[in-house]
Scaffold this motif. Structure first.
Motif, PDB file in Angstrom:
ATOM      1  N   LEU A   1      -2.612   2.618 -13.425  1.00  0.00           N
ATOM      2  CA  LEU A   1      -2.050   2.915 -12.161  1.00  0.00           C
ATOM      3  C   LEU A   1      -1.383   4.205 -12.047  1.00  0.00           C
ATOM      4  N   SER A   2      -1.738   5.022 -10.976  1.00  0.00           N
ATOM      5  CA  SER A   2      -1.068   6.455 -10.681  1.00  0.00           C
ATOM      6  C   SER A   2      -0.265   6.262  -9.399  1.00  0.00           C
ATOM      7  N   PHE A   3       0.560   7.103  -9.172  1.00  0.00           N
ATOM      8  CA  PHE A   3       1.492   7.152  -8.018  1.00  0.00           C
ATOM      9  C   PHE A   3       0.713   7.640  -6.835  1.00  0.00           C
ATOM     10  N   GLY A   4       0.273   6.978  -5.883  1.00  0.00           N
ATOM     11  CA  GLY A   4      -0.125   7.309  -4.949  1.00  0.00           C
ATOM     12  C   GLY A   4       0.456   7.225  -3.541  1.00  0.00           C
ATOM     13  N   THR A   5       0.657   6.303  -2.827  1.00  0.00           N
ATOM     14  CA  THR A   5       1.556   6.181  -1.361  1.00  0.00           C
ATOM     15  C   THR A   5       3.094   5.967  -1.708  1.00  0.00           C
ATOM     16  N   ALA A   6       3.555   7.106  -2.203  1.00  0.00           N
ATOM     17  CA  ALA A   6       4.922   6.824  -2.666  1.00  0.00           C
ATOM     18  C   ALA A   6       5.185   5.878  -3.719  1.00  0.00           C
ATOM     19  N   GLY A   7       4.353   5.561  -4.587  1.00  0.00           N
ATOM     20  CA  GLY A   7       4.509   4.722  -5.782  1.00  0.00           C
ATOM     21  C   GLY A   7       3.332   4.018  -6.114  1.00  0.00           C
ATOM     22  N   LEU A   8       3.433   2.957  -6.640  1.00  0.00           N
ATOM     23  CA  LEU A   8       2.289   2.194  -7.350  1.00  0.00           C
ATOM     24  C   LEU A   8       1.872   0.826  -6.303  1.00  0.00           C
ATOM     25  N   ARG A   9       0.460   0.725  -6.690  1.00  0.00           N
ATOM     26  CA  ARG A   9       0.033  -0.320  -5.698  1.00  0.00           C
ATOM     27  C   ARG A   9      -1.292  -0.913  -6.294  1.00  0.00           C
TER      28      ARG A   9
ATOM     29  N   PRO B   1      -4.101  -6.848   0.637  1.00  0.00           N
ATOM     30  CA  PRO B   1      -4.368  -8.368   0.377  1.00  0.00           C
ATOM     31  C   PRO B   1      -3.510  -9.005  -0.569  1.00  0.00           C
ATOM     32  N   PRO B   2      -3.292 -10.489  -0.302  1.00  0.00           N
ATOM     33  CA  PRO B   2      -2.413 -11.348  -0.980  1.00  0.00           C
ATOM     34  C   PRO B   2      -2.306 -11.184  -2.516  1.00  0.00           C
ATOM     35  N   THR B   3      -3.396 -10.907  -3.060  1.00  0.00           N
ATOM     36  CA  THR B   3      -3.680 -10.472  -4.393  1.00  0.00           C
ATOM     37  C   THR B   3      -2.775  -9.461  -5.219  1.00  0.00           C
ATOM     38  N   ASP B   4      -2.435  -8.538  -4.106  1.00  0.00           N
ATOM     39  CA  ASP B   4      -1.797  -7.182  -4.623  1.00  0.00           C
ATOM     40  C   ASP B   4      -0.123  -7.207  -4.459  1.00  0.00           C
ATOM     41  N   ASN B   5       0.228  -6.289  -5.419  1.00  0.00           N
ATOM     42  CA  ASN B   5       1.807  -5.804  -4.937  1.00  0.00           C
ATOM     43  C   ASN B   5       2.015  -4.639  -5.341  1.00  0.00           C
ATOM     44  N   GLY B   6       3.222  -3.773  -5.069  1.00  0.00           N
ATOM     45  CA  GLY B   6       3.406  -2.545  -5.419  1.00  0.00           C
ATOM     46  C   GLY B   6       4.889  -2.335  -5.491  1.00  0.00           C
ATOM     47  N   TYR B   7       5.305  -0.945  -5.493  1.00  0.00           N
ATOM     48  CA  TYR B   7       6.370  -0.301  -6.112  1.00  0.00           C
ATOM     49  C   TYR B   7       6.497   0.907  -5.504  1.00  0.00           C
ATOM     50  N   LYS B   8       7.512   1.111  -4.415  1.00  0.00           N
ATOM     51  CA  LYS B   8       7.457   2.220  -3.372  1.00  0.00           C
ATOM     52  C   LYS B   8       8.803   2.940  -4.101  1.00  0.00           C
TER      53      LYS B   8
END
Length: 533
Positions: A35-43, A140-147
């Motif tokens: 994972l790379s930093f995209g929209t202000a973090g990880l997703r 989607p519900p299968t995802d999470n992220g880190y902003k």
């Protein structure tokens, strides 16, 4: 780090076991592109491996954030940690707080799920060095992220995001990263946010509101904020009000998606509402529905953006700066010129919009929006998109228009008569991956379209731009007679797609309906043309 080493040091036995069951091809694929930093973090998807969201990735990312903050002189400073209600969010937020605490930071771990704008607000209000929100927004519900937010409550941007990414590659094994217990604390941040957002209202009047938070975390905060702003007649979609990480009533928890707002529009019609509001699951985006003679319809992100921009500028004695993105409608620039306000165009995303006034001494940002239903209506409090404060302000405008015996539809007509009819569309083309997207962009650069729908086109390639707008974006534009056309092409930053943003402008005739029909017909020609590119 080899897959075997990752598995041996994965602190979560569930994801460790999952990776151990993967066949060699699957395991290789999961380690090929971390994972790379995209929209202000990880997703990303919730599963094991460095290309997804899991405990090991969160621990390593937080260790990297701590190193970069310390390197920039923020060691020991306050950091806010919040979360939404998605699968894994609670575990990830606690792990984030514990790693930061072990690195010597003063950590405020919010005790309950909160809208993302609350974290952006808290960073700014408290003067924290950073804020981290565990959220995947409308994925989607299968995802999470880190902003990640940095000083001033702004999304992390280059070059700091690349520094964090680089530091992640040097992070220790996940199970060897130090963690110190952190007790969640309620410091009144949510209440302070509600109070501030409620007080951006500029007029009086009553309004009946239909609202859905789409199973996200914005429901209770939005209702209380609207109540304190004087909007007490709020009707909520009961089946979508409580946070639910499975988002059971919608195919995709994004208010822009077809069908996602059906329930709130049906409720609005049933209760005779004046306006419908749909927040995305982390409540940083706001979609607006209005009644029309032909029934209820959702406004486009640009239409809401025009209305809010015109309203703010009309009520600001000394106009500040306003901003929108290169893929958004050109009407905000015309609105700003009408009021004598500085206008700034940025790249896509609020990490750029939040900094739009960086090179404007003496002209502070007062409003920014992007067409993907993101609005920043109170930059002094939240330097990011904020669906709840935007909902308060659009309800405020609707209430004022109602007091005048008019509507938001009338307001759109007035803007079209003053600034011309603007018709826009978005066309997305699926691609197999980054290589196919790059190939299409190369082909368009090598052989740009010379004509479209009868207009001779000029080409602007933002890869050749010397300043902040330098990006993998092509702009094709042309004009003739009293009309102009514009097509912006860029690869999506979050999906395997190429996106084409189209806009037609023509002056409003004495018959507004004729002007809109004329523009819509030309817009449809453009849509057909770009589908053949």
């Amino acid at each position: 780090m080899t897959p075997e080493q990752w598995i041996a040091h994965d602190p979560d036995p569930v994801t460790a076991a999952e990776l151990a069951r993967c066949d060699p091809d699957e395991l290789s694929a999961r380690f090929a592109h971390p994972l790379s930093f995209g929209t202000a973090g990880l997703r990303g998807p919730l599963r094991g491996g460095p290309d997804a969201m899991n405990l090991a990735v969160v621990l390593r990312a937080t260790w990297a954030v701590a190193q970069v903050l310390t390197r920039h002189g923020h060691g020991g400073s306050p950091v806010i940690v919040g979360r939404d209600a998605r699968h894994g969010s609670s575990q990830f937020a606690v792990a984030t707080a514990e790693v930061l605490a072990a690195q010597g930071f003063s950590v405020l771990l919010l005790p309950d799920p909160v809208p993302t704008p609350v974290v952006a607000f808290a960073v700014r209000q408290i003067g924290a060095a950073a804020g981290i929100q565990i959220t995947a927004s409308h994925n989607p519900p299968t995802d999470n992220g880190y902003k990640v937010y940095v000083e001033g409550g702004m999304q992390v941007a280059a070059p700091v995001d690349r520094e964090i990414e680089t530091a992640m590659t040097a992070a220790p094994f996940a199970d060897r990263i130090a963690r110190s217990p952190v007790q969640p604390a309620d410091t009144g941040v949510v209440g302070s946010y509600i109070e501030r957002a409620a007080h951006i209202r500029r007029s009086a009047g009553t309004l009946r509101v239909a609202l859905t938070p789409l199973h996200g975390v914005g429901g209770a905060v939005a209702v209380e904020t609207l109540r304190r702003a004087g909007f007490t007649d709020v009707h909520c979609v009961a089946s979508q009000f409580s946070p639910d990480p499975d988002f059971p009533t919608v195919a995709f928890p994004n208010p822009e998606e077809p069908g996602a707002t059906d329930a709130v529009l049906a409720l609005a019609a049933d209760v005779g509402a004046d306006i419908a509001i749909a927040l995305d699951p982390d409540a940083d985006r706001c979609a607006v529905g209005i009644p029309t003679p032909a029934g209820w319809r959702m406004l486009s992100g640009n239409e809401t953006g025009w209305l809010l921009g015109d309203y703010i500028l009309s009520r600001t004695p000394v106009p500040g700066a306003v901003a929108s993105t290169v893929v958004s409608s050109r009407m905000l620039a015309a609105i700003a010129a009408y009021y004598g306000a500085p206008y700034v165009e940025t790249l896509t995303g609020f990490k750029w919009l939040a900094r739009a006034d960086a090179d404007l001494p003496g002209a502070a940002l007062i409003y920014a929006y992007e067409e993907a239903i993101g609005y920043c209506v109170d930059p002094d409090a939240v330097r990011d998109k904020d669906g709840i404060s935007a909902a308060v302000l659009i309800c405020d405008l609707a209430a004022m228009r109602k007091e005048q015996g008019a509507s938001l539809l009338d307001a759109l007509d007035e803007l079209a008569r003053r600034h011309g009819v603007h018709e826009s569309a978005l066309v997305s083309r699926d691609v197999a991956g980054a290589a196919e997207a790059a190939d299409l962009m190369r082909r368009l650069r090598a052989h740009p379209p010379q004509q479209m729908a009868g207009f001779d086109l000029t080409t602007i390639d933002l890869l050749n731009h010397p300043g902040r707008l330098r990006s993998d974006v092509l702009i094709f534009g042309g004009s003739g007679g009293d009309m102009s056309v514009r097509v912006v092409v860029r690869p999506s930053g979050t999906e395997p797609k190429i996106k084409f943003y189209l806009e037609v402008r023509c002056p409003a005739s004495t018959n507004l309906r004729d002007g809109r029909q004329r523009a819509a017909a030309l817009r449809d020609e453009l849509v057909s043309a770009v589908r053949r590119w």
